[in-house]
Design an enzyme around this catalytic site. Structure first.
Site, PDB file in Angstrom:
ATOM      1  N   HIS A 150       0.840  -1.201   0.000  1.00 42.70           N
ATOM      2  CA  HIS A 150       0.000   0.000   0.000  1.00 42.70           C
ATOM      3  C   HIS A 150       0.876   1.251   0.000  1.00 42.70           C
ATOM      4  O   HIS A 150       1.961   1.273   0.588  1.00 42.70           O
ATOM      5  CB  HIS A 150      -0.949   0.004   1.208  1.00 42.70           C
ATOM      6  CG  HIS A 150      -0.241   0.168   2.530  1.00 42.70           C
ATOM      7  ND1 HIS A 150      -0.091   1.390   3.153  1.00 42.70           N
ATOM      8  CD2 HIS A 150       0.347  -0.752   3.333  1.00 42.70           C
ATOM      9  CE1 HIS A 150       0.554   1.224   4.300  1.00 42.70           C
ATOM     10  NE2 HIS A 150       0.830  -0.070   4.436  1.00 42.70           N
ATOM     11  N   HIS A 157       0.777   5.792  -1.505  1.00 38.59           N
ATOM     12  CA  HIS A 157       0.167   6.853  -2.311  1.00 38.59           C
ATOM     13  C   HIS A 157       0.908   6.961  -3.644  1.00 38.59           C
ATOM     14  O   HIS A 157       1.793   7.805  -3.812  1.00 38.59           O
ATOM     15  CB  HIS A 157       0.217   8.188  -1.573  1.00 38.59           C
ATOM     16  CG  HIS A 157      -0.577   8.223  -0.302  1.00 38.59           C
ATOM     17  ND1 HIS A 157      -1.886   7.787  -0.233  1.00 38.59           N
ATOM     18  CD2 HIS A 157      -0.254   8.646   0.947  1.00 38.59           C
ATOM     19  CE1 HIS A 157      -2.331   7.939   1.003  1.00 38.59           C
ATOM     20  NE2 HIS A 157      -1.368   8.442   1.730  1.00 38.59           N
TER      21      HIS A 157
END
Length: 368
Positions: free
Chosen positions: A144, A146
């Site tokens: 995970h 951004h």
């Protein structure tokens, strides 16, 4: 007069061979240039044909490899990538994954990009793809971070990850981020944010046409799904919206919406139990459902909402949101049923054959 004619005739007799020689040379040059151009075009066509054949051969090799290894691939090799969009409830969801990873037997790894950049260089894309693909000691894994969508197929790997994501109403996400930069959140309440001390409300910001509330700041969910092409990061680019929709359908296992995060988790538990078994009950009974809330957030006034919704950027981002919402509702309808106020697996079945000849096959049934 006869003398002049005589001189003229002699002049042309002398000039004629030279002129014919010049014409012949010129024709040779023209024909040589023409044939050289034809040869260059043929060579170029040959090169393009060779490239096309090579691509087809590579695809066939990749298909054969996938087919040969199909029986050996299981959830122990699975990689899930959650390229989380900021301020969409991602911290709450990732918290559930961290809590479940030990009991369900998978790894959770954070992709930390220097300077909070959302797009990777070509070199870093290549390294990321191959590191994720070859790091077998960390499989099964959920990554995970951004970052914008990365198409693994471009970099020559045979196994593709499962992409998942959450998307949020664009104005809600912008307002949340606006106040987050000023007041932080309850996850790390003592951390001083970049705009700390700025008391201007979002309504005042819009009224004064300040940069922090410019509708172009909403241009984030589209590029996250669009990927790393230059057009993805140009606010208002129509191709970027189309590509984001295409990638959402072609490359994402599931995309949920922040406003229905609990259903997103329930659907993942049904569809991917090797990772998310027990996720929905854990989310409901733990503090994960309110893990990170922006502090001192004020809902915008109706006139502020109306002003923002006039912008082309909002309309495009909202179009992607509505598209994702439609797909999510369809996936939920097909996969689960409502029972006793909760969502349960529809327990669909399919019939498979164990051999190539349908007449001699033994039919077997598996529960999905």
């Amino acid at each position: 007069m006869s003398k002049l004619k005589s001189v003229t005739v002699m002049f042309f007799r002398t000039l004629a061979p030279r002129m014919w020689f010049f014409i012949v040379v010129l024709c040779c040059v023209i024909f040589t240039f023409y044939f050289q151009m034809r040869v260059m075009r043929l060579e170029d066509s040959k090169h393009k044909l060779e490239l096309a054949v090579a691509r087809i051969q590579l695809r066939e090799v990749d298909k054969r490899r996938s087919s040969d290894h199909l029986s050996s691939i299981n959830t122990q090799d699975l990689v899930v990538i959650y390229n989380r969009v900021p301020k969409t409830g991602s911290t709450s969801f990732v918290g559930v994954a961290y809590d479940l990873c030990k009991q369900n037997g998978f790894h959770v790894l954070h992709i930390n990009i220097t300077g909070n950049m959302h797009a990777l260089s070509l070199k870093n894309q290549f390294q990321f793809v191959w590191n994720v693909s070859l790091w077998n000691a960390m499989k099964p894994a959920l990554y995970h971070g951004h970052l914008a969508f990365v198409d693994f197929a471009r970099f020559g790997v045979s196994q593709r990850p499962l992409y998942i994501n959450l998307i949020r109403k664009p104005l809600d996400r912008l307002v949340s981020y606006y106040y987050f930069l000023r007041h932080g959140d309850n996850f790390r309440p003592h951390l001083i944010r970049r705009k700390h001390g700025d008391k201007m409300t979002f309504d005042e910001c819009v009224k004064l046409h300040q940069a922090d509330c410019d509708p172009e700041n909403m241009w984030l969910q589209i590029p996250f799904f669009c990927g790393h092409a230059a057009e993805c990061w140009i606010p208002g680019n129509e191709w970027a919206l189309a590509e984001a929709k295409k990638n959402l359908i072609d490359h994402y296992f599931l995309v949920g919406v922040t406003e229905e995060l609990d259903d997103f988790i329930k659907l993942l538990e049904v569809a991917l139990p090797s990772f998310f078994h027990g996720a929905s009950s854990h989310y409901e009974t733990s503090n994960r459902s309110h893990l990170r809330r922006t502090s001192q957030k004020v809902d915008p006034l109706p006139e502020t909402v109306a002003e923002i919704q006039k912008s082309h950027i909002w309309k495009m981002e909202n179009e992607l949101y509505e598209y994702a919402l439609e797909q999510f509702h369809y996936a939920k309808k097909r996969a689960v049923t409502i029972k006793d106020g909760g969502m349960t697996d529809k327990n669909q079945q399919f019939i498979g054959t164990c051999c190539n000849n349908p007449e001699d096959s033994n039919l077997q049934t598996w529960n999905l």
